[in-house]
Design an enzyme around this catalytic site. Structure first.
Site, PDB file in Angstrom:
ATOM      1  N   ASN A  90      -6.188   0.147  -2.617  1.00  0.00           N
ATOM      2  CA  ASN A  90      -5.038  -0.578  -2.073  1.00  0.00           C
ATOM      3  C   ASN A  90      -4.578  -1.676  -3.027  1.00  0.00           C
ATOM      4  O   ASN A  90      -3.379  -1.916  -3.185  1.00  0.00           O
ATOM      5  CB  ASN A  90      -5.377  -1.175  -0.703  1.00  0.00           C
ATOM      6  CG  ASN A  90      -5.241  -0.145   0.409  1.00  0.00           C
ATOM      7  OD1 ASN A  90      -4.696   0.933   0.194  1.00  0.00           O
ATOM      8  ND2 ASN A  90      -5.745  -0.460   1.581  1.00  0.00           N
ATOM      9  N   CYS A 110      -1.382  -2.292   6.389  1.00  0.00           N
ATOM     10  CA  CYS A 110      -2.541  -2.164   5.484  1.00  0.00           C
ATOM     11  C   CYS A 110      -2.418  -2.972   4.205  1.00  0.00           C
ATOM     12  O   CYS A 110      -3.147  -3.937   4.016  1.00  0.00           O
ATOM     13  CB  CYS A 110      -2.768  -0.696   5.148  1.00  0.00           C
ATOM     14  SG  CYS A 110      -3.370   0.226   6.560  1.00  0.00           S
TER      15      CYS A 110
HETATM   16  C1  UDX Z   1      -1.144   2.492   2.374  1.00  0.00           C
HETATM   17  C2  UDX Z   1      -1.886   3.340   1.329  1.00  0.00           C
HETATM   18  O1  UDX Z   1      -0.979   4.224   0.674  1.00  0.00           O
HETATM   19  C3  UDX Z   1      -2.970   4.150   1.983  1.00  0.00           C
HETATM   20  O2  UDX Z   1      -3.691   4.897   1.026  1.00  0.00           O
HETATM   21  C4  UDX Z   1      -3.892   3.216   2.707  1.00  0.00           C
HETATM   22  O3  UDX Z   1      -4.881   3.955   3.368  1.00  0.00           O
HETATM   23  C5  UDX Z   1      -3.122   2.348   3.708  1.00  0.00           C
HETATM   24  O4  UDX Z   1      -2.063   1.667   3.047  1.00  0.00           O
HETATM   25  P1  UDX Z   1       0.777   2.957   4.152  1.00  0.00           P
HETATM   26  O5  UDX Z   1       0.662   1.525   4.556  1.00  0.00           O
HETATM   27  O6  UDX Z   1       0.904   3.998   5.199  1.00  0.00           O
HETATM   28  O7  UDX Z   1      -0.488   3.376   3.260  1.00  0.00           O
HETATM   29  O8  UDX Z   1       2.075   3.068   3.263  1.00  0.00           O
HETATM   30  P2  UDX Z   1       2.520   3.393   1.777  1.00  0.00           P
HETATM   31  O9  UDX Z   1       3.237   4.679   1.758  1.00  0.00           O
HETATM   32  O10 UDX Z   1       1.406   3.232   0.797  1.00  0.00           O
HETATM   33  O11 UDX Z   1       3.597   2.230   1.568  1.00  0.00           O
HETATM   34  C6  UDX Z   1       3.220   0.855   1.694  1.00  0.00           C
HETATM   35  C7  UDX Z   1       4.397  -0.033   1.445  1.00  0.00           C
HETATM   36  O12 UDX Z   1       4.746  -0.021   0.074  1.00  0.00           O
HETATM   37  C8  UDX Z   1       5.686   0.331   2.210  1.00  0.00           C
HETATM   38  O13 UDX Z   1       6.279  -0.852   2.699  1.00  0.00           O
HETATM   39  C9  UDX Z   1       6.550   0.987   1.164  1.00  0.00           C
HETATM   40  O14 UDX Z   1       7.919   0.843   1.428  1.00  0.00           O
HETATM   41  C10 UDX Z   1       6.141   0.202  -0.077  1.00  0.00           C
HETATM   42  N1  UDX Z   1       6.348   0.941  -1.327  1.00  0.00           N
HETATM   43  C11 UDX Z   1       5.678   2.105  -1.564  1.00  0.00           C
HETATM   44  C12 UDX Z   1       7.205   0.431  -2.286  1.00  0.00           C
HETATM   45  O15 UDX Z   1       7.807  -0.638  -2.103  1.00  0.00           O
HETATM   46  N2  UDX Z   1       7.378   1.111  -3.447  1.00  0.00           N
HETATM   47  C13 UDX Z   1       6.739   2.283  -3.714  1.00  0.00           C
HETATM   48  O16 UDX Z   1       6.958   2.847  -4.795  1.00  0.00           O
HETATM   49  C14 UDX Z   1       5.859   2.804  -2.745  1.00  0.00           C
END
Ligand code: UDX
Length: 436
Positions: free
Chosen positions: A210, A262
């Protein structure tokens, strides 16, 4: 194999349904009776693609049921612990009260040879502390972190990138590793890497993963700040960086930054634990990662203020998105909703729309205006802000159609997800984040 899954939130409900779908006999346990009743009816208590279908299949097949009685965990070979570990009030550490309560309640029902497999994201050292409490029962504690993304939770659980299990350095540990291998045999047989580690490493893998993902997002957002100052385009920069296979394009999406239940709390808890271990300096950069991330929300608000020549009070602003990311109704620490709240705080007449998260958002922020229909939100808007990159906005909204609804053709692309040239060609004042 008989399994219990303790805690039926985003993680546990999906895990229970997924384990039943591959043939295990699963009991899901949660203290929230309303949630248990929904799950038992085969209804997903939150938006998660494929979950409802999987629940109904498992229940109909007689392999999946839900209860609030911890005693029903008795007799399972593996007990997965999937309760939440939120941020403590007034600090950055993880609040382990739900983990502790679940272990206390489970202890009387553990038998020698049972495996207690922690899935929750916990500070390193938690598994060893739980093992000391569980030892007298003859059960073995292992740690099996979950890496699932909301919106892709069923996919990520059934076809994970890797399965990690941390086990104690003992004969019981080796036996427990075999039990976990059997639990996941369908994925392992299909080629999923299976890594057996010590307990501390397994706990750290999750925190480190993370921390890395959050750092990658904040890195590209830091580049967006520089691109803004230099007159460059961060999305083209990310494309060019992404072709380097050592870097890769995924998680280089720039915009208003990361949120959710998360990443934000996990990187803070990770840093807090490192400080407890006397290694705070090793993760000082995570404070910057957090700070860069939070600055993005300020930047989005500033872009709206600038586009409206500083006159925000009383202006109607359509906010497209409330969920922290698409394919989710989760608004926990949502940057999208934070931007909406800040604009409202400046006196704007904010209308929020979202395909899945309006009910959750309205419950927490009743001061905002809401429209279920995207076009109702756009009607007569003085400015439009895209803050969650749902297909409904990114792909399906044409500049001409939106132009026919709004009062002013001003659009702030908080996720850098729109075709800037197309919007400009249709007469819009388009502003991205780190795009010229
Ligand atoms: C995340 C991790 O990916 C996962 O492996 C862990 O178990 C829990 O946390 P999640 O919170 O479901 O999962 O979302 P994720 O798809 O990782 O996105 C997290 C945040 O980052 C979102 O707000 C998303 O909009 C943002 N994000 C993601 C970006 O701003 N840019 C990106 O390129 C990718």
């Amino acid at each position: 194999m008989r399994m219990s899954v303790i805690g039926c939130g985003y993680l546990g409900a999906v895990h229970a349904a997924a384990m039943a779908s591959i043939g295990h006999d699963v009991i899901g346990i949660d203290v929230d009776e309303a949630k248990v009743a929904m799950l038992q009816r085969g209804e997903a208590p939150f938006f998660e693609p494929q979950l409802g279908e999987l629940l109904r299949q498992g229940i109909d097949a007689g392999r999946l049921r839900f209860t609030s009685r911890m005693a029903d965990a008795g007799g399972a070979d593996v007990h997965f612990l999937a309760v939440g570990t939120p941020q403590v009030q007034g600090g950055h550490a993880a609040d382990l009260r739900y983990v502790d309560a679940a272990v206390d309640a489970l202890l009387p029902h553990l038998r020698p040879g049972d495996v207690l497999a922690g899935k929750s994201t916990v500070p390193v050292g938690t598994a060893a502390a739980i093992a000391r409490r569980v030892d007298p029962t003859g059960a073995t504690v292992v740690w099996n972190p979950e890496f699932l993304r909301e919106g892709w939770a069923v996919h990520d659980t059934l076809t994970p990138d890797r399965i990690v299990v941390g086990v104690p350095d003992s004969a019981d540990g080796a036996t427990a590793a075999d039990t976990i291998r059997t639990a996941y045999s369908s994925a392992i047989d299909a080629g999923t890497p299976f890594l057996v580690t010590d307990l501390a490493t397994a706990e750290l893998v999750k925190g480190a993963a993370n921390a890395f993902l959050a750092t990658k997002i904040s890195f590209i957002n830091a580049m967006a700040e520089i691109a803004d100052a230099a007159g460059a385009d961060v999305t083209l920069l990310a494309d060019a960086l992404g072709h380097d296979t050592r870097i890769g394009r995924r998680y280089l999406g720039s915009g208003i930054g990361f949120g959710g239940g998360c990443l934000p709390k996990d990187i803070r808890a990770f840093a807090a634990r490192a400080e407890e271990l006397g290694r705070g300096e090793s993760v000082v950069f995570l404070r910057e990662v957090d700070a860069i991330n939070l600055r993005r929300r300020d930047r989005a608000v500033q872009l709206v203020i600038d586009a409206l020549d500083g006159r925000v009070f009383g202006r109607r602003i359509a906010v497209l998105g409330a969920a922290f990311k698409p394919f989710s109704d989760d608004i926990r620490d949502s940057p999208a909703l934070d931007v909406a709240v800040r604009l409202r705080g400046l006196g704007a007449d904010v209308i929020v729309t979202d395909p899945a998260a309006i009910d959750n958002a309205a419950a927490v922020h009743p001061q905002l205006g809401y429209a279920r229909d995207r076009d109702d939100a756009l009607r007569d808007a003085d400015a439009v802000v895209v803050v969650t990159e749902w297909d409904e906005y990114r792909r399906d909204l044409s500049p001409a159609h939106a132009g026919g609804l709004v009062r002013n053709r001003i659009i702030i692309d908080g996720r850098n997800c729109l075709d800037a040239a197309a919007w400009r060609a249709a007469g819009w004042n388009y502003r991205g984040m780190g795009r010229r």
